[in-house]
Enzyme design. Structure first.
Site, PDB file in Angstrom:
ATOM      1  CB  SER A  50      -0.867  -0.010   1.250  1.00  0.00           C
ATOM      2  OG  SER A  50      -0.035   0.125   2.399  1.00  0.00           O
ATOM      3  CG  ASP A  83      -3.599  -2.924  -1.764  1.00  0.00           C
ATOM      4  OD1 ASP A  83      -4.526  -3.033  -2.590  1.00  0.00           O
ATOM      5  OD2 ASP A  83      -3.720  -3.191  -0.548  1.00  0.00           O
ATOM      6  CD  GLU A 142     -12.382  -0.085  -4.731  1.00  0.00           C
ATOM      7  OE1 GLU A 142     -11.233  -0.495  -4.460  1.00  0.00           O
ATOM      8  OE2 GLU A 142     -13.158   0.392  -3.892  1.00  0.00           O
ATOM      9  N   GLY A 190      -9.783  -4.541   7.199  1.00  0.00           N
ATOM     10  CA  GLY A 190      -9.605  -4.598   8.651  1.00  0.00           C
ATOM     11  C   GLY A 190     -10.274  -5.802   9.293  1.00  0.00           C
ATOM     12  CG  HIS A 223      -9.800  -4.875  -2.643  1.00  0.00           C
ATOM     13  ND1 HIS A 223      -8.742  -4.074  -2.307  1.00  0.00           N
ATOM     14  CD2 HIS A 223      -9.720  -5.060  -3.975  1.00  0.00           C
ATOM     15  CE1 HIS A 223      -8.050  -3.792  -3.392  1.00  0.00           C
ATOM     16  NE2 HIS A 223      -8.625  -4.377  -4.426  1.00  0.00           N
ATOM     17  CB  SER A 225     -10.751 -11.478   0.657  1.00  0.00           C
ATOM     18  OG  SER A 225     -11.665 -10.943  -0.264  1.00  0.00           O
ATOM     19  CG  ASN A 266      -6.495  -7.434  -2.529  1.00  0.00           C
ATOM     20  OD1 ASN A 266      -6.170  -8.130  -3.484  1.00  0.00           O
ATOM     21  ND2 ASN A 266      -6.461  -6.116  -2.552  1.00  0.00           N
ATOM     22  CG  ASP A 268      -2.720  -6.194   5.301  1.00  0.00           C
ATOM     23  OD1 ASP A 268      -1.858  -6.803   5.961  1.00  0.00           O
ATOM     24  OD2 ASP A 268      -2.719  -4.949   5.200  1.00  0.00           O
ATOM     25  CB  THR A 269      -7.062  -8.319   8.407  1.00  0.00           C
ATOM     26  OG1 THR A 269      -7.266  -6.966   8.003  1.00  0.00           O
ATOM     27  CG2 THR A 269      -7.507  -8.497   9.839  1.00  0.00           C
TER      28      THR A 269
HETATM   29  P1  13P Z   1      -8.246  -7.485   4.684  1.00  0.00           P
HETATM   30  O1  13P Z   1      -8.204  -6.331   5.649  1.00  0.00           O
HETATM   31  O2  13P Z   1      -9.543  -8.212   4.750  1.00  0.00           O
HETATM   32  O3  13P Z   1      -7.081  -8.386   4.846  1.00  0.00           O
HETATM   33  O4  13P Z   1      -8.165  -6.867   3.220  1.00  0.00           O
HETATM   34  C1  13P Z   1      -6.941  -6.458   2.663  1.00  0.00           C
HETATM   35  C2  13P Z   1      -7.120  -5.735   1.389  1.00  0.00           C
HETATM   36  O5  13P Z   1      -8.181  -5.766   0.753  1.00  0.00           O
HETATM   37  C3  13P Z   1      -5.962  -4.976   0.858  1.00  0.00           C
HETATM   38  O6  13P Z   1      -6.295  -4.179  -0.235  1.00  0.00           O
END
Ligand code: 13P
Length: 349
Positions: A50, A83, A142, A190, A223, A225, A266, A268-269
């Site tokens: 990001s 991102d 998007e 998140g 996203h 996900s 995607n 991250d969380t």
């Molecule tokens: P999460 O917060 O669900 O992991 O999503 C990450 C994301 O979409 C990054 O662009």
């Protein structure tokens, strides 16, 4: 293997009928965790940064780490992706640095917070597509707006505020020539996505199916996900954390998406949760320790485990050796001579 075009990676995923996880990174340990998982499961992979990550790590540190990952893992196709680029300039700087893919998130204005108009979104995305495709770089756009905020980027609020309109998705894909399309179906960035296991009233898989029906050849992107698994929440809370009860996107819903045009997922969380839980455990159980390696190693291992599991669940496992990389120059030629079409096949309503 040199970094590969994300377009090639997604085209191959479409041929094979699988999805590819796009995992966010900020530092060396996260990159190593992804590569360890990719190697173990023999998976092609998308690594993404990001704007916040690029700032945190400083562009060049992060990019050199990715180059090292590619050099050390020649058997793994890796695409490096920006991102949520907030502007033409952000995307251009990633492309100029050597990223093989960018997301122009024109669903928001350049402040990364205020929803933009459809026309503004088309205009800035189109401009990025022109610059990127001349250089063989992939573009994700998007349409609709995701909920929540990630690294300071996002409109906030619920994922239900700006669900994608399938007609607009078709018009957007046609007017911009993007290679991949992120859609808003109720997810948000998140940990706090849903207050209970999501059903169709909050996670709009029907919208995804409708878009895929109209745009059967467009690579769709999910996203927000992360699945926010209960066991990862529990570890954090067991060792002094304070997460409120929450639900993410069930893996079986993602798999339904993958059967219906989703090629990039995607995450991250989930990795953040795994890392934090592992570090908290070391701190709580062995408070006498102070060598960062004592907690970074288990943290890296915990993230690797989550990533490897997702790679298997998304279906990308076992596909790393299916194809050889096409050079970015060759990809650029393909865009120029039309052999790499970005004009979507649209079916009637
Ligand atoms: P999460 O917060 O669900 O992991 O999503 C990450 C994301 O979409 C990054 O662009």
């Amino acid at each position: 293997m040199p970094l590969v075009s994300m377009r090639q990676l997604l085209d191959e995923a479409a041929k094979g009928g699988y999805g590819v996880g796009a995992f966010n990174v900020n530092d060396m340990e996260q990159i190593q965790a992804i590569m360890m998982a990719a190697k173990e499961t023999k998976s092609p992979v998308i690594v993404q940064a990001s704007r916040g990550a690029r700032q945190f790590a400083e562009d060049l540190y992060l990019f050199r780490l990715i180059q090292a990952a590619a050099e050390l893992n020649p058997e793994i196709p890796i695409a490096m992706h920006q991102d949520h680029g907030n502007s033409y300039e952000t995307c251009k700087s990633a492309i100029d640095l050597g990223y093989t893919s960018v997301m122009m998130d024109g669903s928001l204005k350049a402040d990364g917070k205020t929803p933009a108009s459809f026309d503004e979104n088309v205009e800035v995305t189109r401009k990025v597509v022109e610059y990127a495709h001349e250089r063989g770089v992939t573009v994700e756009g998007e349409i609709g707006v995701l909920g929540g905020v990630e690294d300071g980027h996002g409109a906030g609020g619920s994922g239900l505020d700006h669900i994608t309109d399938p007609d607009q998705a078709v018009e957007f894909a046609e007017k911009t020539g993007v290679d991949a399309l992120a859609i808003a179906i109720g997810t948000s960035h998140g940990a706090y996505k849903f207050t209970k296991k999501p059903d169709g009233s909050v996670l709009k898989m029907d919208v995804l199916l409708a878009i895929h029906k109209r745009l059967p050849n467009t690579h769709l992107v999910m996203h927000g996900s992360s699945s926010v698994p209960k066991d990862l929440q529990d570890i954090i809370n067991k060792y002094g954390g304070n997460l409120k009860e929450t639900w993410g996107v069930p893996v079986e819903e993602i798999q339904l998406g993958i059967r219906n045009g989703v090629r990039k997922i995607n995450v991250d969380t989930d990795n953040r949760l795994a890392i934090t839980g592992a570090i908290r455990k070391v701190f709580a159980e062995t408070p006498e320790k102070f060598d960062p390696r004592d907690y970074l190693k288990p943290a890296r291992e915990a993230m690797k485990k989550v990533v490897a599991q997702r790679m298997v669940e998304f279906g990308q496992a076992g596909h790393a050796g299916d194809y050889s990389p096409v050079s970015i120059e060759q990809i650029a030629k393909g865009y120029k001579d039309g052999s790499l079409s970005t004009q979507p096949l649209v079916t009637a309503k």
